[in-house]
Design an enzyme around this catalytic site. Structure first.
Site, mmCIF file in Angstrom:
data_model
loop_
_atom_site.group_PDB
_atom_site.id
_atom_site.type_symbol
_atom_site.label_atom_id
_atom_site.label_comp_id
_atom_site.label_asym_id
_atom_site.label_seq_id
_atom_site.Cartn_x
_atom_site.Cartn_y
_atom_site.Cartn_z
ATOM 1 N N HIS A 1 -4.659 -1.429 -6.726
ATOM 2 C CA HIS A 1 -4.246 -0.065 -7.028
ATOM 3 C C HIS A 1 -5.397 0.655 -7.725
ATOM 4 O O HIS A 1 -6.197 0.036 -8.416
ATOM 5 C CB HIS A 1 -2.964 -0.020 -7.859
ATOM 6 C CG HIS A 1 -2.981 -0.901 -9.062
ATOM 7 N ND1 HIS A 1 -2.389 -2.142 -9.082
ATOM 8 C CD2 HIS A 1 -3.532 -0.732 -10.275
ATOM 9 C CE1 HIS A 1 -2.579 -2.690 -10.255
ATOM 10 N NE2 HIS A 1 -3.269 -1.869 -10.998
ATOM 11 N N ASP B 1 0.808 -1.220 0.000
ATOM 12 C CA ASP B 1 0.000 0.000 0.000
ATOM 13 C C ASP B 1 0.842 1.271 0.000
ATOM 14 O O ASP B 1 0.420 2.300 0.529
ATOM 15 C CB ASP B 1 -0.978 0.014 1.200
ATOM 16 C CG ASP B 1 -1.822 -1.245 1.237
ATOM 17 O OD1 ASP B 1 -2.319 -1.630 0.169
ATOM 18 O OD2 ASP B 1 -1.974 -1.844 2.312
HETATM 19 P P1 IMP Z 1 -2.075 -12.877 1.202
HETATM 20 O O1 IMP Z 1 -1.116 -12.256 0.234
HETATM 21 O O2 IMP Z 1 -3.507 -12.660 0.837
HETATM 22 O O3 IMP Z 1 -1.768 -14.329 1.461
HETATM 23 O O4 IMP Z 1 -1.889 -12.164 2.632
HETATM 24 C C1 IMP Z 1 -0.675 -12.286 3.365
HETATM 25 C C2 IMP Z 1 -0.316 -10.971 4.061
HETATM 26 O O5 IMP Z 1 0.051 -9.991 3.093
HETATM 27 C C3 IMP Z 1 -1.467 -10.360 4.868
HETATM 28 O O6 IMP Z 1 -0.909 -9.726 6.006
HETATM 29 C C4 IMP Z 1 -2.041 -9.325 3.911
HETATM 30 O O7 IMP Z 1 -2.707 -8.279 4.591
HETATM 31 C C5 IMP Z 1 -0.779 -8.836 3.228
HETATM 32 N N1 IMP Z 1 -1.003 -8.315 1.878
HETATM 33 C C6 IMP Z 1 -1.196 -9.013 0.751
HETATM 34 N N2 IMP Z 1 -1.331 -8.201 -0.295
HETATM 35 C C7 IMP Z 1 -1.195 -6.949 0.157
HETATM 36 C C8 IMP Z 1 -1.212 -5.659 -0.470
HETATM 37 O O8 IMP Z 1 -1.351 -5.501 -1.705
HETATM 38 N N3 IMP Z 1 -1.038 -4.588 0.366
HETATM 39 C C9 IMP Z 1 -0.837 -4.734 1.694
HETATM 40 N N4 IMP Z 1 -0.804 -5.904 2.314
HETATM 41 C C10 IMP Z 1 -0.984 -7.008 1.555
#
Ligand code: IMP
Length: 477
Positions: free
Chosen positions: A49, A21
């Site tokens: 995004h 982010d």
């Molecule tokens: P996953 O990628 O859905 O498996 O989530 C794993 C971790 O990465 C979690 O803490 C999510 O909140 C974080 N996360 C995944 N994608 C993003 C993103 O695009 N921005 C911020 N955090 C992310």
């Protein structure tokens, strides 16, 4: 090795440096004019995004950021995982904005399909990490595991495109097993039909050649490689298990796009001046530390969401800013900066800028320059009692300075940030476009930061809109 010719193109990379982010999209959007291709190299619909096109705000997850430049080719790389149903919803959004992806969206046949069973399993088993619930980790795990007994787990888009009925057989079996194992009430036929419709719509985007971009670069094409998530969530260099399941850095960009590494030209990073994190996981400089993590992740991040916080605290922000409790200061920063998950509304956990973590990300990825976002929000420190901008310029463990970022969760949780104070400023700088009009206090912070991270700061964002950027053009030198 094949000889490079002077007419060959090159590839540049843009990646996130903290915990996601950071606001990469707006810089990629600006940079996109200088390239022929924009390629996403990791992750899936867990990314998000927002892009503005023809007066429409597009919330995109899998389609690369350059979509609002109609003459740019778009690519989703081999190490991405793809949700075809969600991809179609994004294409709908793009079309509503009067744009098209026809003949310009290309997907590597080596990318893995996020199957409906992966999403069910993610939701059922990965709550403790606070994943985005998109089946990301399960899809990558199954890609590595490949089979369970005689059951195929991973389906890559090449199989879906060339042996469609076989692929759907695998997807069906995996879905039926997940339905039973996690005892969820779902309509298997409806889900498979939905996937089939989505596949029919985008199947022409699935390229036969995994090395499409290598060929393009030999033709002189200029390629921008766009990262998702960020280095702090990197599968290898983040702190397990609070990470995502793909590699997020510069090396991963080349691996995923089949571009030989010697075509690399520049690599850039994007960082927030007030970083945030969503989901669980260590965050050395978090306002309110563990208490903030627990508060923000109550009921998986749903309890204290944007609506709740705005209603409960929105009218007394000044009081919260002046509080002695860093958890309350963090709530004020979150409301003031609108720091909530774009798709989930989950509260993002804010912290102070952490130069030890930032330098680590810059050094490991060999970056040529970084972009900062949220420079305008640096003025929040003038609303706090201390009236000083605080930045973590180092780490200490057991009272002694350390020159590394610990790899172990437990060790990292015992790290104390070493704080340097800078003079605060209260100006609203959202209208500033010329670096010489930035407050001297912010320039001092930027100058000292640039020295400490030993990497050029190219520009600073001063507001959410694309044009709200100040190019530094050597002002700090
Ligand atoms: P996953 O990628 O859905 O498996 O989530 C794993 C971790 O990465 C979690 O803490 C999510 O909140 C974080 N996360 C995944 N994608 C993003 C993103 O695009 N921005 C911020 N955090 C992310």
């Amino acid at each position: 090795m094949a000889m490079r010719s002077s007419s060959d193109g090159y590839a540049d990379v843009v990646m996130g440096l903290q915990h996601g982010d950071e606001g990469k999209g707006r810089f990629i959007d600006d940079l996109a004019v200088n390239y022929d291709w924009i390629a996403r190299y990791n992750g899936g619909p867990n990314a998000g995004h927002t892009v503005e096109a023809n007066g429409h705000k597009l919330a995109l997850h899998q389609i690369p950021s350059g979509v609002n430049h109609p003459d740019k080719q778009l690519y989703i790389g081999s190490n991405c995982v793809v949700n075809l149903v969600k991809l179609c919803a994004e294409i709908d959004e793009v079309e509503r904005a009067g744009l098209s992806v026809k003949d310009r969206l290309h997907i590597s046949p080596k990318a893995s399909l996020i199957q409906p069973s992966h999403i069910i399993e993610d939701m059922a088993t990965m709550k403790d990490v606070g994943t985005t619930g998109n089946g990301i980790g399960v899809t990558y795990a199954h890609r590595s595991l490949r089979v369970e007994g005689n059951r195929q787990l991973d389906v890559q888009l090449s199989t879906l495109a060339t042996d469609t009925e076989y692929a759907f057989g695998v997807i069906r079996r995996n879905l039926e097993i997940a339905k039973e194992k996690y005892d969820v009430s779902i309509d298997v036929e409806a889900m498979l039909n939905q996937l089939r419709l989505a596949f029919d719509r985008v199947k022409d985007c699935i390229d036969r050649r995994p090395d499409l971009l290598r060929g393009e670069i030999r033709k002189g094409m200029r390629i921008l490689l766009e990262g998702a998530q960020a280095f702090g969530l990197d599968q290898t260099y983040g702190i397990t298990p609070d990470i995502t399941s793909s590699n997020t850095g510069v090396a991963a960009a080349f691996q995923s796009t089949a571009i030989p590494v010697d075509y690399k030209r520049y690599a850039y990073g994007v960082a927030k001046m007030i970083p945030t994190r969503v989901g669980h996981g260590p965050f050395v400089t978090e306002f309110g530390g563990r208490r903030s993590e627990e508060y923000c992740m109550e009921e998986g991040g749903k309890k204290y969401n944007k609506e709740y916080e705005k209603k409960t605290y929105g009218h007394r922000l000044n009081e919260l800013f002046l509080s002695d409790d860093p958890l309350e200061q963090g709530i004020a920063i979150r409301i003031d900066g609108d720091e909530y998950g774009a798709s989930t509304g989950r509260p993002r956990r804010p912290g102070i800028l952490d130069l030890q973590q930032l330098k680590y990300a810059i050094d490991v990825n060999g970056l040529d320059g970084i972009y900062f976002t949220k420079g305008d929000k640096k003025n929040v420190f003038s609303r706090m009692k201390g009236k000083a901008i605080t930045i973590a310029t180092g780490y200490a463990l057991n009272g002694l300075p350390i020159d590394y970022v610990p790899a172990d969760k437990n060790e990292l949780s015992r790290v104390k940030p070493v704080i340097t104070n800078y003079e605060a400023f209260s100006d609203d700088i959202s209208h500033v476009r010329d670096s010489h009009h930035l407050p001297p206090q912010l320039l001092e912070v930027l100058r000292d930061t640039q020295d400490r991270i030993a990497c050029r700061i190219i520009a600073v964002g001063v507001g959410p809109r694309r044009e709200q950027v100040v190019q530094l053009n050597g002002t700090l030198d």
